[in-house]
Write a protein that holds these residues in place. Structure first.
Motif, PDB file in Angstrom:
ATOM      1  N   GLU A   1       0.836  -1.192   0.000  1.00  0.00           N
ATOM      2  CA  GLU A   1       0.000   0.000   0.000  1.00  0.00           C
ATOM      3  C   GLU A   1       0.872   1.243   0.000  1.00  0.00           C
ATOM      4  N   TYR A   2       0.378   2.279  -0.657  1.00  0.00           N
ATOM      5  CA  TYR A   2       1.075   3.573  -0.709  1.00  0.00           C
ATOM      6  C   TYR A   2       0.215   4.597   0.009  1.00  0.00           C
ATOM      7  N   LEU A   3       0.757   5.207   1.032  1.00  0.00           N
ATOM      8  CA  LEU A   3       0.045   6.184   1.840  1.00  0.00           C
ATOM      9  C   LEU A   3       0.654   7.559   1.567  1.00  0.00           C
ATOM     10  N   GLU A   4       0.105   8.245   0.588  1.00  0.00           N
ATOM     11  CA  GLU A   4       0.699   9.499   0.111  1.00  0.00           C
ATOM     12  C   GLU A   4       0.368  10.663   1.049  1.00  0.00           C
ATOM     13  N   LYS A   5       1.399  11.431   1.395  1.00  0.00           N
ATOM     14  CA  LYS A   5       1.265  12.625   2.239  1.00  0.00           C
ATOM     15  C   LYS A   5       0.420  12.345   3.481  1.00  0.00           C
ATOM     16  N   THR A   6       0.667  11.197   4.057  1.00  0.00           N
ATOM     17  CA  THR A   6      -0.087  10.747   5.224  1.00  0.00           C
ATOM     18  C   THR A   6       0.540  11.293   6.504  1.00  0.00           C
ATOM     19  N   LEU A   7      -0.295  11.511   7.516  1.00  0.00           N
ATOM     20  CA  LEU A   7       0.172  11.911   8.838  1.00  0.00           C
ATOM     21  C   LEU A   7       0.132  10.703   9.767  1.00  0.00           C
ATOM     22  N   ILE A   8       1.236  10.456  10.472  1.00  0.00           N
ATOM     23  CA  ILE A   8       1.289   9.377  11.451  1.00  0.00           C
ATOM     24  C   ILE A   8       1.627   9.989  12.808  1.00  0.00           C
ATOM     25  N   VAL A   9       0.730   9.825  13.752  1.00  0.00           N
ATOM     26  CA  VAL A   9       0.909  10.361  15.102  1.00  0.00           C
ATOM     27  C   VAL A   9       1.551   9.281  15.968  1.00  0.00           C
ATOM     28  N   VAL A  10       2.672   9.629  16.593  1.00  0.00           N
ATOM     29  CA  VAL A  10       3.460   8.680  17.378  1.00  0.00           C
ATOM     30  C   VAL A  10       3.593   9.205  18.802  1.00  0.00           C
ATOM     31  N   ASN A  11       3.290   8.356  19.789  1.00  0.00           N
ATOM     32  CA  ASN A  11       3.368   8.810  21.174  1.00  0.00           C
ATOM     33  C   ASN A  11       4.788   8.731  21.717  1.00  0.00           C
ATOM     34  N   GLU A  12       4.947   9.124  22.988  1.00  0.00           N
ATOM     35  CA  GLU A  12       6.282   9.214  23.583  1.00  0.00           C
ATOM     36  C   GLU A  12       6.948   7.855  23.738  1.00  0.00           C
ATOM     37  N   LYS A  13       6.175   6.764  23.631  1.00  0.00           N
ATOM     38  CA  LYS A  13       6.747   5.417  23.701  1.00  0.00           C
ATOM     39  C   LYS A  13       7.116   4.871  22.329  1.00  0.00           C
ATOM     40  N   GLY A  14       6.925   5.678  21.292  1.00  0.00           N
ATOM     41  CA  GLY A  14       7.270   5.237  19.945  1.00  0.00           C
ATOM     42  C   GLY A  14       6.213   4.394  19.281  1.00  0.00           C
ATOM     43  N   ILE A  15       4.980   4.433  19.787  1.00  0.00           N
ATOM     44  CA  ILE A  15       3.882   3.636  19.257  1.00  0.00           C
ATOM     45  C   ILE A  15       2.981   4.518  18.393  1.00  0.00           C
ATOM     46  N   ILE A  16       2.563   3.988  17.263  1.00  0.00           N
ATOM     47  CA  ILE A  16       1.663   4.718  16.367  1.00  0.00           C
ATOM     48  C   ILE A  16       0.269   4.787  16.985  1.00  0.00           C
ATOM     49  N   GLU A  17      -0.240   6.023  17.151  1.00  0.00           N
ATOM     50  CA  GLU A  17      -1.585   6.213  17.700  1.00  0.00           C
ATOM     51  C   GLU A  17      -2.624   6.482  16.614  1.00  0.00           C
ATOM     52  N   LYS A  18      -2.232   7.187  15.576  1.00  0.00           N
ATOM     53  CA  LYS A  18      -3.167   7.514  14.506  1.00  0.00           C
ATOM     54  C   LYS A  18      -2.455   7.491  13.170  1.00  0.00           C
ATOM     55  N   VAL A  19      -3.141   7.012  12.142  1.00  0.00           N
ATOM     56  CA  VAL A  19      -2.680   7.112  10.759  1.00  0.00           C
ATOM     57  C   VAL A  19      -3.767   7.869  10.010  1.00  0.00           C
ATOM     58  N   LEU A  20      -3.443   9.086   9.577  1.00  0.00           N
ATOM     59  CA  LEU A  20      -4.434   9.978   8.978  1.00  0.00           C
ATOM     60  C   LEU A  20      -4.132  10.189   7.505  1.00  0.00           C
TER      61      LEU A  20
END
Length: 452
Positions: free
Chosen positions: A23-42
């Motif tokens: 999959e290609y996620l173009e100009k996507t925002l990935i929110v990462v918390n202080e533990k290095g875990i992905i919280e949101k993929v927008l």
């Protein structure tokens, strides 16, 4: 959206959620918390996209990769760390010469912890430079230098699974390089497990001990049995060579009247945290056994081409439900790059499919349905490795660990021009996988922290 203590990464992301599909996620925002875990993929279509983008710019939490491409960090399931100085040496020699005249004398040098520190620091740097964010290591028989490998990995930010090698069989090991006894091999392994687990308490990306019999021929029954007990007692990872080449395969049959997989299972070394290296001689029964226990295979295509006498039937094993990832097998494989092993996985699979002996009729000389595509090999190097280790790495999804490598196709040291052709995303990914060098990898992040 509240972004305190979080980072927002904006970029063009590639990943492979399923075997053979990317999959290609173009100009996507990935929110990462202080533990290095992905919280949101927008994705750009997400209603919250613009507000998160604006907020992250306002509070300086945005990391914008621009027009570069981002891949998951690679997972290398099989590396002999002490063999790094030997990479590229004696690969045109028979296996016994390569081992007895080069490998074992080299590994014996790791009694010197200072030497070990020098080699291991360079190797980990080289691997990170090539996008390997998770590495599964064989160390040596020496306890202290094996501990150093774990410490250096932790310090340099690479996620590492490290094993002190056990090898005590006097009939199959050299007197200058073996455990003094089964009792010593087991005691040192237990001490190693305890010390690495203590170290791991302060390592955000993780460092893990691995129970590591070198392979069945190098260990006595007492050691194999004792290591199986330790693996169960501490619920640790296990790694060993399994049905790698003709000699090993035949030796185990002669010694036990059973195949490698069954012998290792009898000693408690086949579990859902086991990585079996190479496995070129596994049959359907072995595959069923691994699928039953959740045991993974480390496919090392470059090394297999030199020493393994066969090509791993990846697709057959995947259809059986076996977890498969990639390994470099430094230094049976000369390259520390999983990019090179992705390519070789494709090449070797095509040779298996079509056959190589042209004196045999075309329709009879190959193994049908064995081809591995570059997207399938990409999966093995990322998501496949994560599955093999039961770790949430290799994907850009909520709950996954943020390990990435950032590639610039326009880097002056290795430009990958498209000439306005093959601009479709998966064609771009294929070019990145086939043609990238360390020059193109401008940044590497592990657990949300930049390490290159």
């Amino acid at each position: 959206m509240f972004l305190r203590n979080k980072k927002v990464f904006k970029g063009n992301f590639f990943h492979a959620p399923t075997y053979g599909k990317a999959e290609y996620l173009e100009k996507t925002l990935i929110v990462v918390n202080e533990k290095g875990i992905i919280e949101k993929v927008l994705l750009q279509s997400n209603p919250a996209y613009q507000s998160v983008l604006l907020e992250s710019k306002a509070d300086n939490s945005l990391v914008d990769f621009g027009e570069k491409f981002i891949l998951p960090g690679f997972v290398d399931l099989h590396i002999h760390a002490p063999q790094w100085p030997q990479a590229g040496v004696a690969l045109d020699e028979p296996l016994n010469v390569w081992l007895d005249e080069c490998t074992f004398p080299l590994e014996a040098k790791y009694k010197d912890v200072t030497f070990a520190k020098k080699v291991y620091t360079d190797l980990i740097r080289q691997l990170l430079n090539r996008g390997t964010t998770t590495a599964v290591y064989f160390a040596t028989q020496h306890l202290e230098s094996s501990i150093e490998l774990a410490k250096i990995s932790a310090l340099m930010g690479q996620r590492a699974l490290v094993g002190k090698v056990a090898m005590d069989n006097p009939e199959q090991t050299h007197d200058y390089y073996r455990d003094e006894s089964s009792e010593q091999a087991i005691a040192d392994t237990e001490a190693f497990i305890i010390r690495v687990r203590e170290l791991a308490k302060n390592v955000i990306q993780g460092v893990y001990p691995v129970v590591t019999p070198r392979f069945v021929p190098s260990c006595t029954d007492e050691t194999l049995r004792g290591l199986g007990i330790l693996a169960q007692k501490y619920d640790t990872y296990v790694q060993t060579h399994c049905s790698e080449g003709q000699w090993e395969h035949g030796y185990v049959l002669d010694r036990y009247g059973k195949r490698d997989a069954d012998v290792l299972a009898d000693f408690g070394l086949v579990t859902n945290k086991s990585i079996m290296d190479h496995c070129n001689f596994v049959n359907d029964h072995d595959g069923e056994l691994f699928a039953k226990y959740g045991t993974a295979i480390a496919h090392c295509p470059i090394s297999n081409a030199y020493f393994a006498d066969g090509v791993l039937p990846v697709n057959r094993l995947k259809k059986q439900g076996v977890k498969v990832g990639l390994g470099t097998d430094i230094s049976g494989g000369f390259s520390p790059s999983l990019y090179d092993n992705i390519k070789q996985a494709v090449i070797s699979s095509r040779m298996l499919t079509d056959g190589v002996d042209v004196t045999i009729e075309q329709g009879k000389r190959g193994v049908p349905n064995s081809r591995v595509s570059v997207l399938e090999a990409f999966y093995l190097a990322t998501r496949g490795g994560g599955e093999a280790l039961n770790l949430p790495v290799g994907l850009f999804e909520e709950g996954q660990i943020f390990d990435v490598q950032v590639l610039n196709p326009n880097q002056s040291g290795n430009s990958l021009p498209g000439f306005d052709l093959y601009t479709e995303p998966l064609s771009r990914l294929a070019k990145l996988l086939y043609l990238s060098t360390p020059a193109n990898i401008t940044e590497v992040w592990v657990q949300g922290n930049k390490v290159k």
